[in-house]
Design an enzyme around this catalytic site. Structure first.
Site, PDB file in Angstrom:
ATOM      1  N   ARG A 241       0.905  -1.287   0.165  1.00  0.00           N
ATOM      2  CA  ARG A 241       0.034  -0.067  -0.055  1.00  0.00           C
ATOM      3  C   ARG A 241       0.958   1.231  -0.065  1.00  0.00           C
ATOM      4  O   ARG A 241       0.588   2.392  -0.817  1.00  0.00           O
ATOM      5  CB  ARG A 241      -0.920  -0.029   1.089  1.00  0.00           C
ATOM      6  CG  ARG A 241      -2.174  -1.074   1.028  1.00  0.00           C
ATOM      7  CD  ARG A 241      -2.863  -1.446   2.140  1.00  0.00           C
ATOM      8  NE  ARG A 241      -3.933  -2.179   1.823  1.00  0.00           N
ATOM      9  CZ  ARG A 241      -4.588  -2.775   2.802  1.00  0.00           C
ATOM     10  NH1 ARG A 241      -4.910  -2.535   4.197  1.00  0.00           N
ATOM     11  NH2 ARG A 241      -5.656  -3.682   2.379  1.00  0.00           N
ATOM     12  N   TYR A 360      -6.513  -1.026  -6.676  1.00  0.00           N
ATOM     13  CA  TYR A 360      -5.574  -2.304  -6.286  1.00  0.00           C
ATOM     14  C   TYR A 360      -4.927  -1.959  -5.012  1.00  0.00           C
ATOM     15  O   TYR A 360      -4.873  -0.835  -4.400  1.00  0.00           O
ATOM     16  CB  TYR A 360      -4.707  -2.645  -7.367  1.00  0.00           C
ATOM     17  CG  TYR A 360      -3.677  -1.566  -8.062  1.00  0.00           C
ATOM     18  CD1 TYR A 360      -3.383  -0.357  -7.555  1.00  0.00           C
ATOM     19  CD2 TYR A 360      -3.044  -2.014  -9.297  1.00  0.00           C
ATOM     20  CE1 TYR A 360      -2.475   0.647  -8.077  1.00  0.00           C
ATOM     21  CE2 TYR A 360      -2.027  -1.032 -10.045  1.00  0.00           C
ATOM     22  CZ  TYR A 360      -1.809  -0.105  -9.254  1.00  0.00           C
ATOM     23  OH  TYR A 360      -0.873   0.813  -9.747  1.00  0.00           O
ATOM     24  N   GLU A 361      -4.524  -3.113  -4.425  1.00  0.00           N
ATOM     25  CA  GLU A 361      -3.765  -3.266  -3.217  1.00  0.00           C
ATOM     26  C   GLU A 361      -4.900  -2.759  -2.081  1.00  0.00           C
ATOM     27  O   GLU A 361      -4.269  -2.033  -1.196  1.00  0.00           O
ATOM     28  CB  GLU A 361      -2.503  -2.415  -2.914  1.00  0.00           C
ATOM     29  CG  GLU A 361      -1.234  -2.979  -3.892  1.00  0.00           C
ATOM     30  CD  GLU A 361      -0.935  -4.376  -3.106  1.00  0.00           C
ATOM     31  OE1 GLU A 361      -1.213  -4.439  -1.849  1.00  0.00           O
ATOM     32  OE2 GLU A 361      -0.243  -4.939  -3.839  1.00  0.00           O
ATOM     33  N   GLY A 362      -6.153  -3.151  -2.459  1.00  0.00           N
ATOM     34  CA  GLY A 362      -7.153  -2.545  -1.423  1.00  0.00           C
ATOM     35  C   GLY A 362      -7.814  -1.218  -2.033  1.00  0.00           C
ATOM     36  O   GLY A 362      -7.119  -0.362  -2.120  1.00  0.00           O
TER      37      GLY A 362
END
Length: 375
Positions: A241, A360-362
């Site tokens: 993140r 992406y990545e949450g």
């Protein structure tokens, strides 16, 4: 924050490399859908594939702040390339360093850090994104190893990767305690690239749908302990993140630089448009917001370097950086007016490349959920 001499030197050297070698060719990379032979070796010579790794494996032994600065500078030149570099450092190499045994490190790290092998991180599935405990990919134990079956979705570098870190359920009844991580060379029989996705942006960084069809994995390719996969996946959320937050800042900075230069050059009513309050105040506000987001990202990197729990800080950094980036880039397009909408001025590409940073990545919603749970 005040950078050290080493951090400043790394930032400067990556900036010079990115602006001279990468930025002039960014549109060509996008049209080609990838990068030319030799470029990854040049990046390896800069020490950018293994910035956190020890020298014994060819790494740079830099800190997380330096990695963040490097990703920002690469992203200023080409967003797609910064994604590949971020995944390689924050997920693939970092996981191997943390959980790989001596044999695994010796086998895979030198090639990953040397630019000979690109890695991919295979967690997300068609029906299991942020809910990692619901994976349907299965690994069944057999003599001497495991048989892997299942599918993964939205895998960065899935097409070009030589090594995949794959998460699968080895004990489906145990939920998140039944997941295991595997090191999977992509030349193994049963490793199938089902589809290369056609995306809004980042065309030079492939995103693939993968399938595993009775793929045999030797016991020595289990990463960490059996049943430790969920813990391994979550332990690297912070780095991933922070990396995406850094690239969002870099792309937004590139867009704002274009807008400021245009506002200085474009004249209306007898003066540069930056001297018109509507334009000057817009750019001033965007500059301030971008700097605040950048400092939040650097703060998360400092906490990571200090060994402090930084998941909340990383989530805040990604949330703020990705959403601020869209505001900055949109405001930059507006400053150019009709020219901002044209590909030749560069901001349109930056917008397309950056929009995924909120996904992406949450997603931003996931980041808010993580933050809210810890209020």
């Amino acid at each position: 924050m005040q950078l050290t001499e080493i951090q400043s030197a790394i930032q400067e050297s990556v900036h010079d490399f990115a602006q001279s070698r990468i930025k002039p060719n960014s549109f060509d990379y996008e049209k080609a859908g990838g990068y030319p032979d030799g470029l990854f070796k040049e990046i390896a010579d800069m020490g950018l594939w293994g910035m956190l790794a020890p020298e014994e494996f060819g790494g740079t032994e830099a800190d997380y702040v330096s990695l963040v600065l490097a990703i920002m500078e690469i992203a200023r030149a080409d967003g797609a390339l910064s994604t590949i570099i971020s995944v390689q450092n924050s997920l693939v190499v970092s996981i191997l360093l943390a959980k790989g045994n001596a044999e695994q490190k010796a086998r895979f790290l030198p090639k990953l850090i040397g630019g000979e092998t690109i890695g991919c991180f295979c967690l997300t599935e068609p029906d299991a994104g942020s809910d990692a405990s619901s994976l349907r990919t299965r690994a069944s134990q057999t003599k001497g190893g495991w048989i892997l079956n299942g599918a993964k979705q939205f895998i960065t570098s899935g097409k070009i990767a030589g090594l995949a870190i794959v998460f699968a359920a080895t004990d489906p009844e145990a939920g998140k305690r039944g997941l295991t991580a595997f090191l999977v060379p992509t030349d193994k029989e049963g490793f199938i690239i089902d589809k290369i996705e056609h995306k809004l942006g980042q065309h030079a960084s492939d995103t693939a749908a993968l399938r595993f069809d009775n793929l045999f994995i030797e016991d020595e390719l289990v990463l960490g302990e059996v049943g430790e996969g969920y813990k391994i996946a979550l332990s690297n959320l912070e780095g991933g993140r922070i990396g995406i937050a850094a690239q969002a800042i870099g792309m937004a900075q590139a867009a704002l630089e274009i807008a400021i230069q245009y506002a200085k050059d474009r004249t209306t009513f007898g003066k540069p448009i930056i001297e018109h309050q509507a334009v000057g105040f817009r750019l001033a506000g965007l500059k301030a917001k971008l700097e605040a987001a950048k400092q939040l990202v650097l703060s998360a990197a400092v906490m990571k370097d200090a060994g402090l729990p930084s998941l909340i800080q990383a989530s805040m950094a990604k949330l703020v950086a990705s959403e601020t980036a869209e505001e900055v880039i949109t405001g930059s397009i507006q400053t150019l007016g009709g020219y901002g909408y044209l590909e030749e001025f560069g901001i349109a590409k930056i917008y397309r490349d950056s929009r995924v940073c909120q996904i992406y990545e949450g997603t931003s919603d996931i980041q808010k959920m993580v933050i809210s749970r810890n209020l």
